[in-house]
Design an enzyme around this catalytic site. Structure first.
Site, short mmCIF file in Angstrom:
data_model
loop_
_atom_site.label_atom_id
_atom_site.label_comp_id
_atom_site.label_asym_id
_atom_site.label_seq_id
_atom_site.Cartn_x
_atom_site.Cartn_y
_atom_site.Cartn_z
N ASN A 81 -24.57 -40.72 -1.10
CA ASN A 81 -24.94 -41.04 0.27
C ASN A 81 -23.88 -40.53 1.24
O ASN A 81 -23.20 -39.56 0.95
CB ASN A 81 -25.22 -42.54 0.43
CG ASN A 81 -26.34 -42.82 1.43
OD1 ASN A 81 -26.29 -42.36 2.57
ND2 ASN A 81 -27.35 -43.56 1.00
N ARG A 82 -23.71 -41.19 2.37
CA ARG A 82 -22.94 -40.61 3.46
C ARG A 82 -21.57 -41.27 3.66
O ARG A 82 -21.43 -42.48 3.50
CB ARG A 82 -23.75 -40.70 4.77
CG ARG A 82 -25.02 -39.87 4.71
CD ARG A 82 -25.94 -40.12 5.89
NE ARG A 82 -27.07 -39.18 5.86
CZ ARG A 82 -28.23 -39.43 5.23
NH1 ARG A 82 -28.40 -40.57 4.58
NH2 ARG A 82 -29.17 -38.52 5.23
N HIS A 107 -23.52 -37.02 -0.13
CA HIS A 107 -23.59 -36.85 -1.58
C HIS A 107 -22.44 -35.99 -2.12
O HIS A 107 -22.63 -35.15 -3.00
CB HIS A 107 -24.93 -36.25 -1.99
CG HIS A 107 -26.11 -37.13 -1.71
ND1 HIS A 107 -26.06 -38.50 -1.85
CD2 HIS A 107 -27.37 -36.83 -1.29
CE1 HIS A 107 -27.25 -39.01 -1.55
NE2 HIS A 107 -28.06 -38.03 -1.20
N HIS A 179 -30.74 -39.16 -8.12
CA HIS A 179 -31.50 -38.81 -6.91
C HIS A 179 -32.85 -38.20 -7.27
O HIS A 179 -33.23 -37.13 -6.78
CB HIS A 179 -30.67 -37.83 -6.06
CG HIS A 179 -31.08 -37.76 -4.62
ND1 HIS A 179 -32.21 -37.10 -4.20
CD2 HIS A 179 -30.50 -38.28 -3.50
CE1 HIS A 179 -32.29 -37.20 -2.87
NE2 HIS A 179 -31.28 -37.91 -2.43
N GLY A 180 -33.61 -38.88 -8.12
CA GLY A 180 -34.92 -38.40 -8.49
C GLY A 180 -35.98 -38.76 -7.47
O GLY A 180 -35.96 -39.85 -6.89
N TYR A 181 -36.92 -37.83 -7.24
CA TYR A 181 -38.07 -38.06 -6.36
C TYR A 181 -39.27 -38.40 -7.25
O TYR A 181 -39.76 -37.54 -7.99
CB TYR A 181 -38.41 -36.81 -5.55
CG TYR A 181 -37.43 -36.44 -4.47
CD1 TYR A 181 -37.74 -36.64 -3.12
CD2 TYR A 181 -36.21 -35.85 -4.77
CE1 TYR A 181 -36.87 -36.26 -2.11
CE2 TYR A 181 -35.32 -35.48 -3.78
CZ TYR A 181 -35.66 -35.69 -2.45
OH TYR A 181 -34.78 -35.31 -1.46
N ASP A 253 -35.03 -44.39 5.20
CA ASP A 253 -33.87 -43.70 4.63
C ASP A 253 -32.68 -44.64 4.78
O ASP A 253 -31.71 -44.34 5.48
CB ASP A 253 -33.62 -42.37 5.33
CG ASP A 253 -32.64 -41.48 4.57
OD1 ASP A 253 -32.23 -41.87 3.46
OD2 ASP A 253 -32.27 -40.41 5.10
N GLN A 291 -30.76 -47.26 -2.09
CA GLN A 291 -31.27 -46.46 -0.99
C GLN A 291 -32.74 -46.16 -1.24
O GLN A 291 -33.10 -45.54 -2.24
CB GLN A 291 -30.48 -45.14 -0.87
CG GLN A 291 -30.86 -44.29 0.33
CD GLN A 291 -30.13 -44.67 1.60
OE1 GLN A 291 -29.27 -45.56 1.57
NE2 GLN A 291 -30.42 -44.02 2.70
N GLU A 319 -32.38 -44.92 -4.94
CA GLU A 319 -31.06 -44.48 -5.40
C GLU A 319 -30.12 -45.68 -5.52
O GLU A 319 -29.59 -46.17 -4.53
CB GLU A 319 -30.49 -43.47 -4.40
CG GLU A 319 -31.39 -42.28 -4.13
CD GLU A 319 -31.06 -41.59 -2.83
OE1 GLU A 319 -29.87 -41.23 -2.64
OE2 GLU A 319 -31.97 -41.44 -1.98
#
Length: 355
Positions: A81-82, A107, A179-181, A253, A291, A319
């Site tokens: 993340n940030r 990330h 980080h899978g979609y 998000d 997340q 996440e």
């Protein structure tokens, strides 16, 4: 019988060979892991009719993974993340991270763990273990960090475990995350995830500013579009522009604050169901935050399996992580890791079907 196949997936522009390991269990579930970013490249599970299908967005060749900016399937870090301003202070010293999202670090910076080729330590019919050593100063982070990622497929049940561990030789900060979609309707079928139903074990979330950096507030989800304590269709309020946080994120998000916080063993964090296919997925984790990202920045330029253009909402990310920007937020859980300590993150995905 459970099997594991190890094959060559491609070669990077620098000449590094990227391998793929395919795990299969007795029930037919299949998982593909590639060494670039220790990434999940594919997950196939049955629907209510027993038909096997992809539920993870991905690509069949290496090249799209090298050029796409969406961290698809990767293990991200050294800080998931940030980090606001791409900097933090540790023991009185200021560390600057490579900025890759405006003035912020996302990330892990410009060349995070998703961009490097990990080494396979072992692979057998039940699991694959990957390893990477991130040197002191990598992307600005202090300390040499030695990381392992273990993907373990249950021999009989449709369950995948991911164990992320790390040790350091100097004080540092660490937060790693998958980080899978996911798209339970079928990742190569062209449908989005807006009809999926989501449950989150979180009574609060962390609001963000215009740069998607947490403000430091922990806000209750009551009477907001962020209340998923009981199952709710994702599309119901994802475009609710009355809520400033939905406007900022262009949807969801945001980091959700798990009711149980950080735990020693994985506990329930989320459940997703797709009424059309009958597929269901539960996520359990040890991490204090989760997340939820509704795929807002997928724009259709990315072409995945079966020639499907991955547009907005084509997949969702859940996440497990420490809170974003925690190194700069004293009210958030600590992300500090010291020599002699071991960072350990354990996440479980459990798949089933509903009537």
């Amino acid at each position: 019988m459970p099997t594991a196949d190890r094959t060559r997936f491609g070669v990077t522009p620098d000449g590094e060979v990227v391998e793929r390991v395919t795990l299969r269990n007795a029930g037919g579930m299949q998982v593909d892991v590639i060494t670039l970013g220790a990434s999940l490249q594919g997950v196939q599970v049955p629907d209510r009719e027993g038909r096997l299908g992809h539920v993870l967005l991905g690509h069949d060749t290496l090249e799209p993974y090298l050029r796409q900016p969406h961290f698809m399937g990767a293990c991200v870090g050294r800080y998931a993340n940030r980090i606001g301003g791409a900097a933090f202070t540790l023991d009185g010293r200021r560390f600057r991270i490579t900025a890759n999202e405006g003035s912020n670090a996302l990330h892990g910076g410009v060349r995070g763990l998703d961009k490097v080729v990990w080494r396979i330590e072992s692979a057998d019919p039940h699991q694959v273990v990957l390893r990477h050593v991130s040197p002191d100063g990598d992307q600005g982070f202090p300390g040499e960090l030695t990381i392992t990622a273990t993907y373990r497929l249950a021999p009989e049940a449709d369950q995948l475990d991911l164990i992320l561990e790390a040790v350091t030789d100097a004080p540092t900060v660490v937060s790693l995350a998958p980080h899978g979609y996911f798209n339970l309707a079928g990742a190569d079928g062209g449908r989005d995830v807006m009809d999926h139903h989501l449950t989150l074990a979180a009574s609060a979330y962390t609001p963000v500013d215009e740069g998607l950096i947490p403000t430091g507030e922990i806000r209750p989800v009551d009477d907001t579009p962020f209340d998923f304590r009981t199952a709710r269709r994702i599309g119901d309020r994802v475009r609710d522009a009355h809520d400033a946080q939905i406007r900022i994120g262009r949807g969801y998000d945001h980091n959700f604050v798990r009711d149980e916080g950080r735990t020693d063993t994985p506990t329930f964090a989320a459940r997703v169901t797709d009424p059309a296919s009958g597929r269901a997925m539960e996520l359990l984790t040890t991490e204090p935050g989760l997340q939820f990202y509704s795929g807002n920045f997928l724009t259709g330029e990315l072409i995945g399996r079966n020639g499907v253009a991955y547009g907005q909402g084509q997949g969702l990310c859940l996440e497990p992580q420490n809170f974003p920007d925690a190194p700069n937020q004293p009210g958030f859980p600590s992300a500090r890791l010291d020599p002699g300590q071991r960072y350990r993150h354990h996440t479980i995905w459990r798949f089933s079907v509903i009537p």
